[in-house]
Scaffold this motif. Structure first.
Motif, PDB file in Angstrom:
ATOM      1  N   LEU A 232       7.049  -3.484  -0.111  1.00 37.55           N
ATOM      2  CA  LEU A 232       5.928  -2.224  -0.746  1.00 37.55           C
ATOM      3  C   LEU A 232       5.209  -2.355  -1.142  1.00 37.55           C
ATOM      4  N   GLU A 236       0.921   1.518   0.182  1.00 35.87           N
ATOM      5  CA  GLU A 236       1.338   1.423   1.079  1.00 35.87           C
ATOM      6  C   GLU A 236       2.720   1.690   2.056  1.00 35.87           C
ATOM      7  N   ARG A 237       2.625   2.637   3.138  1.00 31.73           N
ATOM      8  CA  ARG A 237       4.028   3.225   3.860  1.00 31.73           C
ATOM      9  C   ARG A 237       4.562   3.002   4.438  1.00 31.73           C
ATOM     10  N   SER A 238       5.845   3.277   4.508  1.00 30.92           N
ATOM     11  CA  SER A 238       6.979   2.056   5.616  1.00 30.92           C
ATOM     12  C   SER A 238       7.904   3.610   6.432  1.00 30.92           C
TER      13      SER A 238
END
Length: 291
Positions: A232, A236-238
């Motif tokens: 990442l 950005e995200r997850s």
């Protein structure tokens, strides 16, 4: 009329009649020297009444000169006494304000002389150099804190005590939830969160360690989860989630941290567990925690 001593230029106010029409010899009360004073003709002839008192005015001049002589003598004696008193006055009886003024002037002259000595210049250069080094260390301590903690992990506690947490992983957690639920009659703990990138360059995502804590904060159970995303970067995200069947009933909080990192340097967060547990697992609230 005004007459002036030709020797010391002392002036006297006298009447025309005191000098007379032919002049007279007078003596200065200041310098004690005599001279022949010539008559000074008035612009207008004297009144008859003034002529009657001409003889009396001449006698009054002698008295005026004698009085003036006494006054001048007294003034000279007073000045002489004052000068003698100043000359014989001890140094300790000087005015304190005068002493302070002289001391300040002396210190200014002494400082000006010392400031031009080589040793004084060396001391000034050392002070300036020390100040610059101190400023550089403070700047390094603040702006290079991530690099410092990477090399010396024990500094993380120092920064934390100063309210400047250091994240050397480049990742963080958000939207953490932990909830108990019943599935097929069994108590299940469901954990979900989001991984957030913080650095402009891609950062490899390590495994996430889930730790259950009792009310006193002691770890009672732990497992790890490998996120589906590999790296990442900033912005950005997850999302990731995991489940644990039959979690310990005494679990009060749940903590997330990154594995394969320097223990106290990695970001950690804890959250309360919500929801209904089964009959064998009483409900235990779990709240977010930042060690």
């Amino acid at each position: 009329m005004i007459i002036t001593c030709p020797h010391c230029q002392t002036k006297y106010q006298v009447t025309y009649e005191a000098i007379g029409s032919v002049g007279r010899k007078v003596q200065c009360a200041y310098c004690q020297r005599a001279w022949q004073q010539e008559p000074v003709r008035p612009e207008a002839p004297p009144e008859p009444a003034d002529q009657l008192f001409e003889a009396m005015a001449e006698d009054g001049l002698d008295e005026a000169l004698a009085a003036e002589e006494k006054a001048v003598a007294a003034e000279l004696a007073q000045r002489l006494a004052a000068e003698q008193e100043r000359e014989t006055k001890p140094a300790g009886e000087l005015d304190p304000a005068v002493i302070r003024k002289r001391q300040k002037a002396f210190l200014r002259r002494q400082s000006a002389l010392i400031a031009h000595l080589p040793l004084a210049r060396l001391r000034r250069a050392a002070r300036v150099g020390g100040a610059l080094v101190l400023c550089g260390l403070i700047g390094l301590f603040y702006f290079g804190r991530v690099q410092l903690v990477e090399r010396i992990p024990s500094l993380a506690g120092v920064y934390a005590s100063l309210g400047m947490g250091v994240n050397v992983v480049g990742l963080d957690f958000s939207n953490i939830t932990a909830q108990r639920a019943l599935r097929d009659g069994k108590d299940v703990l469901i954990v979900s969160a989001q991984l957030v990138g913080l650095l402009p360059d891609p950062v490899a995502v390590p495994p996430v360690v889930v730790t259950l804590l009792d009310p006193a904060g002691a770890a009672i159970y732990e497992w790890s989860v490998t996120p589906s995303v590999r790296d990442l970067m900033a912005g950005e995200r997850s999302s990731f989630d995991t489940q644990l069947a039959l979690p310990p009933g005494e679990a009060a909080r749940m903590r997330l941290s990154f594995g394969a990192t320097a223990g106290n340097v990695a970001p950690r967060q804890t959250t309360p567990i919500s929801g209904n547990a089964g009959p064998s697992a009483p409900q235990a609230p779990i709240s977010p925690e930042h060690p």
